[in-house]
Design an enzyme around this catalytic site. Structure first.
Site, PDB file in Angstrom:
ATOM      1  N   ILE A 101       0.865  -1.177   0.000  1.00  9.54           N
ATOM      2  CA  ILE A 101       0.000   0.000   0.000  1.00  9.54           C
ATOM      3  C   ILE A 101       0.902   1.227   0.000  1.00  9.54           C
ATOM      4  O   ILE A 101       1.783   1.354   0.853  1.00  9.54           O
ATOM      5  CB  ILE A 101      -0.921   0.026   1.229  1.00  9.54           C
ATOM      6  N   CYS A 102       0.715   2.092  -0.979  1.00  8.26           N
ATOM      7  CA  CYS A 102       1.438   3.367  -1.052  1.00  8.26           C
ATOM      8  C   CYS A 102       2.958   3.131  -1.046  1.00  8.26           C
ATOM      9  O   CYS A 102       3.477   2.380  -1.863  1.00  8.26           O
ATOM     10  CB  CYS A 102       0.985   4.263   0.091  1.00  8.26           C
TER      11      CYS A 102
END
Length: 315
Positions: A101-102
Site C-alpha cells: 500500500i502506497c
C-alpha cells in the site's frame, strides 16, 4: 480460509487499516468468515504509527502460514530492515500473493520483488522509486497494478481499491460490490484508473457545481445538457454556465467530454467491450464522436490506446 497479514513498520500510516477493513467487512457481508486477518511486525508487540499511537502486533513467523501478505506504507519511504526484507522475500515464494500500500512499494522493491515487474506507488514518490530501483517498470499514474503474484497500490486510500480487487478475485464481483457499498465507496476503481481524476483536476469550489459534476459522472450515458446539469446544481442555466466556468476553468461541454473520455479510456483498458459499446455507454452516441474526443484529449485514437494497453499487459 485465506489468511491476510498486514505488515507494519515503525511510523506506519494509519490509513493502511482502511484496506484491512475491506477484508473485515467481507466477512460480515458474507455472513461467514472468508478471511483471517493478522497484524505483523518484525519484533512483535506495540508499533507506533505516525500519530504516535501504538498498535499491538504479532511477531513475524512462517510466511507460508499466510495466503496474502501486504506491506503497509509509511508517510514517506524509510530504510528497510534486513529482517523485513528476508520476510518479504520468503513470502514471495511461500504465499499466493504479496502486496503493498502506497510507499510499501519501496519495501517490495528493496526486497527485489518488483524487478522486471509493473508497479505503482503514490505519484509523489513514483519517480524516486524509479530512480532508486531502475529495474522496476513504474507506472506512476495507476490506482493499483497486478503483475503476477505481486500487487502494488498508489496512495493510502487506493489500498481499499486493491483490497476490493482481491476480494473480487477470491469471491466474485457481487461480494466486492457489497463490501464497497458498506464502506460507502462510490464504486470500486479498477486498477488501470488514473490517480489524477478529472474531477480532482477541476476542483470546484462550491457544493452546487460539485453536485452537478457528480451527477454527470453517474449519468454519462445521458445527454447531459446545460439545463439538466443546472437542475442538478439548483441554478438557472445562465447562472450555472457562468459559475461552472469560473470554478473549473472549463465550459460544461468540455468538462463532460473530459469525464466521458476518462471513463471510456478505463473501459478500453479494463474490458473487452467493443468500441461501439464503449461509445454508447459513455454518452458519445457513436464511435466516431468518441474517436474525435480521444484525439483532442490524448492525440491518439481509442484503437491505439487499447493496443498499447494490451501490449503493456503482455510485456
Amino acid at each position: 480460509m485465506p489468511r491476510v497479514a498486514l505488515v507494519l513498520s515503525p511510523g506506519f500510516q494509519m490509513m493502511c487499516f482502511a484496506a484491512i477493513s475491506a477484508f473485515e467487512i467481507a466477512n460480515v457481508a458474507a455472513g461467514e468468515r472468508h478471511y483471517d486477518i493478522s497484524i505483523l511486525s518484525e519484533e512483535g508487540g506495540p508499533v507506533k504509527s505516525t500519530l504516535g499511537a501504538a498498535l499491538e502486533t504479532e511477531r513475524f513467523g512462517d510466511p507460508g502460514d499466510f495466503d496474502t501478505v501486504i506491506a503497509g506504507g509509511l508517510m514517506k519511504p524509510a530504510p528497510v530492515s534486513d529482517g523485513l526484507i528476508a520476510f518479504l522475500r520468503a513470502a514471495s515464494v511461500r504465499c499466493r500473493r504479496v502486496a503493498s500500500i502506497c510507499t510499501g512499494a519501496f519495501m517490495l522493491a528493496e526486497a527485489g520483488l518488483l524487478d522486471g515487474r509493473r508497479a505503482t506507488t503514490h505519484w509523489h514518490f513514483a519517480r524516486d522509486l524509479q530512480a532508486r530501483f531502475p529495474k522496476v517498470k513504474m507506472e506512476e499514474d495507476r490506482i493499483f497494478i497486478v503483475d503476477g503474484p505481486i500487487w502494488t497500490s498508489a496512495g493510502m486510500t487506493s489500498g481499499i481499491d486493491l483490497a476490493l480487487g482481491m476480494i473480487e478475485k477470491d469471491y466474485g464481483a457481487d461480494l466486492a460490490r457489497v463490501v464497497a457499498q458498506n464502506l460507502v465507496v462510490y464504486h470500486r476503481r479498477a486498477g488501470g484508473q488514473s490517480q489524477h481524476s478529472n474531477l480532482l483536476k477541476m476542483n470546484p469550489k462550491s457544493d452546487r457545481i460539485q453536485n452537478a459534476l457528480t451527477f454527470a459522472q453517474q449519468n454519462l450515458r445521458a445527454a447531459l445538457g446545460v439545463e439538466q446539469l443546472a437542475r442538478a446544481a439548483n441554478l438557472s442555466p445562465r447562472q450555472f454556465s457562468r459559475a461552472f466556468r469560473a470554478e473549473t476553468g472549463k465550459t460544461p461541454a468540455r468538462a463532460i467530454e473530459n469525464l466521458r473520455v476518462e471513463a471510456a479510456r478505463l473501459m478500453l483498458e479494463q474490458s473487452r467491450h467493443s468500441l461501439d459499446e464503449i461509445a454508447v455507454e459513455n454518452g458519445f452516441t457513436d464511435r466516431e464522436r468518441m474517436r474525435r474526443a480521444f484525439l483532442r484529449t490524448f492525440g491518439l485514437p481509442p484503437q491505439t490506446i487499447r493496443r498499447a494497453t494490451r501490449f503493456g499487459a503482455e510485456g
